[in-house]
Design an enzyme around this catalytic site. Structure first.
Site, PDB file in Angstrom:
ATOM      1  N   GLU A  37      24.869 -45.803   7.821  1.00  0.00           N
ATOM      2  CA  GLU A  37      25.653 -46.786   7.626  1.00  0.00           C
ATOM      3  C   GLU A  37      27.236 -45.589   8.460  1.00  0.00           C
ATOM      4  O   GLU A  37      27.177 -44.886   8.048  1.00  0.00           O
ATOM      5  CB  GLU A  37      25.571 -46.676   7.220  1.00  0.00           C
ATOM      6  N   THR A  63      28.917 -37.134  12.404  1.00  0.00           N
ATOM      7  CA  THR A  63      27.324 -36.674  11.745  1.00  0.00           C
ATOM      8  C   THR A  63      26.810 -36.990  12.265  1.00  0.00           C
ATOM      9  O   THR A  63      25.244 -36.653  11.964  1.00  0.00           O
ATOM     10  CB  THR A  63      27.937 -36.686  10.406  1.00  0.00           C
ATOM     11  N   ALA A  64      25.769 -38.939  12.270  1.00  0.00           N
ATOM     12  CA  ALA A  64      24.836 -39.364  12.561  1.00  0.00           C
ATOM     13  C   ALA A  64      24.316 -38.664  14.110  1.00  0.00           C
ATOM     14  O   ALA A  64      23.416 -38.995  14.131  1.00  0.00           O
ATOM     15  CB  ALA A  64      25.229 -40.983  12.678  1.00  0.00           C
ATOM     16  N   GLU A  81      21.181 -52.717   5.556  1.00  0.00           N
ATOM     17  CA  GLU A  81      20.757 -52.818   4.178  1.00  0.00           C
ATOM     18  C   GLU A  81      21.066 -54.335   3.524  1.00  0.00           C
ATOM     19  O   GLU A  81      21.573 -54.842   3.942  1.00  0.00           O
ATOM     20  CB  GLU A  81      22.009 -51.122   3.065  1.00  0.00           C
ATOM     21  N   ASN A 125      34.020 -41.613   0.051  1.00  0.00           N
ATOM     22  CA  ASN A 125      34.466 -42.975  -0.383  1.00  0.00           C
ATOM     23  C   ASN A 125      34.692 -43.566  -1.544  1.00  0.00           C
ATOM     24  O   ASN A 125      35.195 -43.675  -2.134  1.00  0.00           O
ATOM     25  CB  ASN A 125      35.263 -43.474   1.010  1.00  0.00           C
ATOM     26  N   GLY A 154      28.131 -42.379   6.370  1.00  0.00           N
ATOM     27  CA  GLY A 154      28.916 -41.520   6.705  1.00  0.00           C
ATOM     28  C   GLY A 154      29.907 -41.629   8.157  1.00  0.00           C
ATOM     29  O   GLY A 154      29.788 -42.410   8.250  1.00  0.00           O
ATOM     30  N   SER A 155      30.450 -40.292   9.093  1.00  0.00           N
ATOM     31  CA  SER A 155      30.707 -40.512   9.763  1.00  0.00           C
ATOM     32  C   SER A 155      29.737 -40.372  10.934  1.00  0.00           C
ATOM     33  O   SER A 155      28.609 -40.337  10.760  1.00  0.00           O
ATOM     34  CB  SER A 155      31.831 -39.435  10.395  1.00  0.00           C
ATOM     35  N   CYS A 195      34.806 -47.921   4.303  1.00  0.00           N
ATOM     36  CA  CYS A 195      34.889 -48.666   5.694  1.00  0.00           C
ATOM     37  C   CYS A 195      34.835 -50.148   6.604  1.00  0.00           C
ATOM     38  O   CYS A 195      34.861 -50.264   7.638  1.00  0.00           O
ATOM     39  CB  CYS A 195      33.175 -48.118   5.986  1.00  0.00           C
TER      40      CYS A 195
HETATM   41  P1  NAD Z   1      30.879 -37.408   6.823  1.00  0.00           P
HETATM   42  O1  NAD Z   1      29.886 -37.771   7.690  1.00  0.00           O
HETATM   43  O2  NAD Z   1      31.370 -35.968   6.746  1.00  0.00           O
HETATM   44  O3  NAD Z   1      29.594 -36.926   5.612  1.00  0.00           O
HETATM   45  C1  NAD Z   1      29.098 -37.966   4.908  1.00  0.00           C
HETATM   46  C2  NAD Z   1      27.702 -36.811   4.211  1.00  0.00           C
HETATM   47  O4  NAD Z   1      27.255 -35.826   5.067  1.00  0.00           O
HETATM   48  C3  NAD Z   1      28.508 -35.983   2.791  1.00  0.00           C
HETATM   49  O5  NAD Z   1      27.589 -36.530   2.492  1.00  0.00           O
HETATM   50  C4  NAD Z   1      28.551 -34.463   4.131  1.00  0.00           C
HETATM   51  O6  NAD Z   1      28.062 -32.887   2.959  1.00  0.00           O
HETATM   52  C5  NAD Z   1      26.772 -35.140   4.277  1.00  0.00           C
HETATM   53  N1  NAD Z   1      27.107 -34.037   6.421  1.00  0.00           N
HETATM   54  C6  NAD Z   1      28.198 -33.684   6.794  1.00  0.00           C
HETATM   55  N2  NAD Z   1      27.100 -32.822   7.574  1.00  0.00           N
HETATM   56  C7  NAD Z   1      25.845 -33.158   8.052  1.00  0.00           C
HETATM   57  C8  NAD Z   1      24.882 -32.273   8.674  1.00  0.00           C
HETATM   58  N3  NAD Z   1      24.679 -31.928   9.563  1.00  0.00           N
HETATM   59  N4  NAD Z   1      23.830 -32.992   8.334  1.00  0.00           N
HETATM   60  C9  NAD Z   1      23.479 -33.869   6.878  1.00  0.00           C
HETATM   61  N5  NAD Z   1      24.436 -34.160   6.134  1.00  0.00           N
HETATM   62  C10 NAD Z   1      25.826 -33.982   6.427  1.00  0.00           C
HETATM   63  O7  NAD Z   1      31.464 -39.181   6.403  1.00  0.00           O
HETATM   64  P2  NAD Z   1      32.595 -38.688   5.224  1.00  0.00           P
HETATM   65  O8  NAD Z   1      34.130 -38.085   5.810  1.00  0.00           O
HETATM   66  O9  NAD Z   1      32.129 -37.693   3.665  1.00  0.00           O
HETATM   67  O10 NAD Z   1      33.091 -40.143   4.645  1.00  0.00           O
HETATM   68  C11 NAD Z   1      33.902 -41.192   5.890  1.00  0.00           C
HETATM   69  C12 NAD Z   1      33.155 -41.639   7.016  1.00  0.00           C
HETATM   70  O11 NAD Z   1      31.729 -42.521   6.141  1.00  0.00           O
HETATM   71  C13 NAD Z   1      33.613 -42.743   7.276  1.00  0.00           C
HETATM   72  O12 NAD Z   1      34.063 -42.569   8.358  1.00  0.00           O
HETATM   73  C14 NAD Z   1      33.450 -43.910   6.562  1.00  0.00           C
HETATM   74  O13 NAD Z   1      33.903 -45.281   7.451  1.00  0.00           O
HETATM   75  C15 NAD Z   1      32.200 -44.020   6.818  1.00  0.00           C
HETATM   76  N6  NAD Z   1      31.489 -44.922   6.354  1.00  0.00           N
HETATM   77  C16 NAD Z   1      30.631 -45.837   6.576  1.00  0.00           C
HETATM   78  C17 NAD Z   1      29.870 -46.700   5.558  1.00  0.00           C
HETATM   79  C18 NAD Z   1      28.933 -48.183   5.595  1.00  0.00           C
HETATM   80  O14 NAD Z   1      28.514 -48.788   4.800  1.00  0.00           O
HETATM   81  N7  NAD Z   1      29.341 -48.409   7.453  1.00  0.00           N
HETATM   82  C19 NAD Z   1      30.116 -46.459   3.811  1.00  0.00           C
HETATM   83  C20 NAD Z   1      31.290 -45.382   3.644  1.00  0.00           C
HETATM   84  C21 NAD Z   1      31.846 -44.817   4.109  1.00  0.00           C
END
Ligand code: NAD
Length: 489
Positions: free
Chosen positions: A255, A237-238, A470, A157, A233-234, A289
């Site tokens: 995050e 995934t976390a 962070e 994003n 990320g999501s 986010c």
């Molecule tokens: P995502 O979790 O699908 O992907 C994030 C990253 O993780 C990508 O680089 C992806 O390739 C990688 N990834 C996916 N599966 C993985 C695995 N099994 N092992 C290691 N890495 C893996 O998230 P997205 O769809 O790219 O982003 C959107 C999400 O991010 C939303 O939920 C949003 O709220 C969140 N987000 C949070 C913050 C914050 O600071 N809290 C900021 C921006 C976005």
């Protein structure tokens, strides 16, 4: 079809040990505003990650032994170089991500520049702790050292903005890194790699491995020589990263997503509140986010608020992101657009009212953007708190507005989701603002404003929105290992 056009496509390469290296297979990357494949991204896996880990380990002894001042100067130089190319970076980010050129020019790239400058400065100002025990003849002090090779994984994003928010503190502290940007938005990270040598970043200090989460991401998460992972990320995934890294007891910073409430009391200054809440709902197509997606409005002003809010939302123009007069660009992918639309349909099926946007107003797009992933800012009212639209992160230009009566009630409802990232509170009553802010389960609370950030202070979420924070001090603590030393004289 991709092969036929391959000449015109931009082809990225991994950046390992200071050199660009091709990969044996590639993934297509789309321009969200046209729906065309325009770029090919390395589909890295274990082998590429292995090479990057080796390069990062080799670079660690020299980089970690440099003084903070030397590292600071290099970070500042890198900031200057990115700033010099700001327009090219902004154009690339807009094309790759679908965001408006205006947003990329004014938010994404300036913030990426600022991330390097900020940590170049803050690294010079940390002091460690010291205590004395005269009766024992002892002094205690703490020392902090870089941890080693850091794995940095970022979402699509805010591509360069969020990646540099990790790279800058990691290398400022003396770690070496392997960054894995989202496979959907890799171009600006690749452009940054071209500037590293000129900035004086030694080979192997910053390595970028492109590819999917399932292959490149997991290889990084599972690598025994990468002791810390900083992930944005999501939540889903976390959870996976937590599981996969558990055998190595890795240090994790997570995050994650949000389902952020705005709480609007009847004494709010609506002339400020309405435009800001439209912005907090729809900025970057709602793909931040921190975006607001649940708006609780006190019943006395509910109907007036709705009327003015919808009128303001309708002013936001959706269309070609490279047109500087456009406010809403394209969503990241066809799949994501479908997912966001599905939420609106579900809300309708449950009896909610869609007041503007998706399915209600016509979306006129220029001829070149007919296949792009566009959606109008959408406002939904009369949604039940238990509806998926009020519980799940939609991450698109959709916001729900509901009425409330009392302070007690709205705190309970605002807290009634699994997330806890950001909240906004609108009221001119200082006592109430403090009371509500203290009781919200949220890592960040903005009152009478949104997205005003001081990078010195902790950023991050509670509950399913994350683990860790962070910021100047928090990132320093995450990216260093502390030791307590006792000296008896
Ligand atoms: P995502 O979790 O699908 O992907 C994030 C990253 O993780 C990508 O680089 C992806 O390739 C990688 N990834 C996916 N599966 C993985 C695995 N099994 N092992 C290691 N890495 C893996 O998230 P997205 O769809 O790219 O982003 C959107 C999400 O991010 C939303 O939920 C949003 O709220 C969140 N987000 C949070 C913050 C914050 O600071 N809290 C900021 C921006 C976005």
């Amino acid at each position: 079809p991709t092969m036929a056009h391959s000449k015109a496509l931009l082809v990225l390469e991994n950046f390992i040990g200071g050199r660009f290296v091709p990969c044996s297979s590639y993934i297509d990357s789309y321009n969200p505003s046209t729906g065309d494949v325009y770029c090919r991204v390395p589909d890295s896996g274990k082998e590429e990650v292995e090479a990057a880990v080796k390069a990062a380990k080799d670079a660690f002894p020299i980089w970690s032994s440099k003084s903070p001042l030397e590292r600071s100067q290099i970070l500042n130089k890198l900031a200057d170089l990115i700033e010099h190319d700001l327009e090219a970076f902004a154009q690339a980010e807009s094309k790759d991500q679908g965001k408006t050129i205006t947003f990329a020019r004014t938010v994404d790239i300036p913030r990426a520049v600022h991330n390097f400058r900020f940590f170049a400065s803050s690294i010079l100002h940390h002091v460690t702790e010291c205590t004395e025990m005269p009766a024992m003849g002892c002094v205690h002090y703490t020392s902090r050292a870089p941890v080693g090779v850091a794995g940095l994984i970022s979402p699509w994003n805010l591509p360069l903005y969020l990646l540099t928010w990790k790279i800058a503190p990691a290398i400022a502290c003396g770690n070496t890194v392997i960054a894995k940007p989202s496979e959907m938005t890799s171009v600006t990270a690749w452009m940054m790699c071209k500037l590293l040598e000129k900035a004086g970043v030694p080979p192997g200090v910053v390595n970028v491995v492109f590819g999917t989460g399932a292959r490149a991401g997991e290889a990084l998460v599972c690598h025994p020589d990468v002791p810390l992972i900083s992930f944005t990320g999501s939540t889903r995934t976390a959870q996976r990263i937590t599981e996969r890294s558990a055998p190595h007891c890795k240090r994790l910073s997570l995050e994650l997503g949000g389902k952020n409430p705005a709480i609007i009391f009847d004494d709010a200054d609506l002339s400020q509140c309405i435009p800001t809440t439209v912005r907090s709902s729809f900025a970057n197509q709602g793909e931040i986010c921190l975006c607001t997606s649940r708006i609780f409005v006190q019943r006395e002003i509910y109907s007036e608020f709705l009327k003015r809010f919808v009128a303001e939302a309708k002013k936001w123009k959706t269309g070609n992101p490279s047109d500087p007069t456009i406010d809403v660009g394209a969503l990241i992918s066809k799949e994501h657009l479908e997912k966001v639309r599905t939420y609106v349909k579900k809300a309708q099926a449950e009896g909610a009212r869609v007041l503007c946007g998706e399915g209600v107003d016509p979306l006129a797009l220029p001829p070149g953007n007919q296949k792009g992933y566009f959606m109008l800012p959408t406002v939904i009212a009369e949604v039940k708190d238990e509806s998926c639209c009020m519980q799940e992160e939609i991450f698109g230009p959709v916001t729900c507005v509901v009425p409330f009566d009392t302070e007690e009630e709205v705190i309970r409802r605002a807290n009634g989701v699994k997330y806890g990232l950001a909240a906004t509170v609108w009221s001119r009553n200082v006592g109430r603002v403090h009371r509500v802010a203290h009781r919200l389960q949220s890592g960040l609370v903005w009152t009478n404003c949104w997205l005003v950030r001081d990078l010195n202070l902790p950023f991050g979420g509670m509950k399913a929105s994350g683990i860790g924070r962070e910021g100047a001090k928090d990132s320093y603590e995450f990216f260093t290992e502390v030791k307590t030393i006792t000296i008896k004289h």
